[in-house]
Write a protein that holds these residues in place. Structure first.
Motif, short mmCIF file in Angstrom:
data_model
loop_
_atom_site.label_atom_id
_atom_site.label_comp_id
_atom_site.label_asym_id
_atom_site.label_seq_id
_atom_site.Cartn_x
_atom_site.Cartn_y
_atom_site.Cartn_z
N GLU A 1 0.83 -1.19 0.00
CA GLU A 1 0.00 0.00 0.00
C GLU A 1 0.88 1.25 0.00
N LEU B 1 -3.24 3.70 -2.89
CA LEU B 1 -3.25 2.69 -3.94
C LEU B 1 -2.47 1.46 -3.51
N GLU B 2 -2.84 0.35 -4.07
CA GLU B 2 -2.17 -0.92 -3.84
C GLU B 2 -1.36 -1.22 -5.09
N THR B 3 -0.05 -1.43 -4.93
CA THR B 3 0.82 -1.63 -6.08
C THR B 3 1.64 -2.90 -5.94
N ASP B 4 2.08 -3.42 -7.07
CA ASP B 4 2.95 -4.59 -7.08
C ASP B 4 4.43 -4.21 -7.06
N THR C 1 1.79 3.05 -10.90
CA THR C 1 0.75 2.18 -11.44
C THR C 1 0.30 1.25 -10.33
N ASP C 2 -1.03 1.13 -10.14
CA ASP C 2 -1.53 0.26 -9.08
C ASP C 2 -1.63 -1.18 -9.56
N ALA C 3 -2.06 -2.06 -8.68
CA ALA C 3 -2.11 -3.50 -8.97
C ALA C 3 -3.11 -3.84 -10.07
N LYS C 4 -4.09 -2.97 -10.33
CA LYS C 4 -5.09 -3.22 -11.37
C LYS C 4 -4.73 -2.57 -12.69
N GLY C 5 -3.56 -1.95 -12.77
CA GLY C 5 -3.11 -1.33 -14.02
C GLY C 5 -3.47 0.12 -14.18
N ARG C 6 -4.11 0.73 -13.20
CA ARG C 6 -4.46 2.16 -13.29
C ARG C 6 -3.26 3.01 -12.91
#
Length: 72
Positions: free
Chosen positions: A2, A16-19, A41-46
């Motif tokens: 996070e 945001l949650e990121t990888d 870029t977040d975990a969903k690609g946004r």
């Protein structure tokens, strides 16, 4: 992991949650402080883009580890 970004003169923070790893986020933040924009870029690609002059703080959370057992 996070990441929370505080923006100057805005009461809500961006969360945001990121990888990305903690080191990669820290490098992106330090690169943005040179006058560019903070681009994550977040975990969903946004994508989240914040002008570097508006960044108040960046809180980099703990990297999530896969838990094993009944508590997970």
């Amino acid at each position: 992991m996070e990441v929370r970004i505080g923006v100057q003169n805005v009461s809500r923070e961006i969360s945001l949650e990121t990888d990305m790893t903690a080191d990669a986020v820290a490098k992106a933040v330090s690169d943005a402080m040179g006058g560019a924009t903070l681009d994550l870029t977040d975990a969903k690609g946004r994508r989240v883009v914040v002008p570097s002059q508006a960044v108040g703080y960046v809180d980099i959370g703990e990297e999530t580890k896969n838990r094993v057992g009944f508590g997970s």
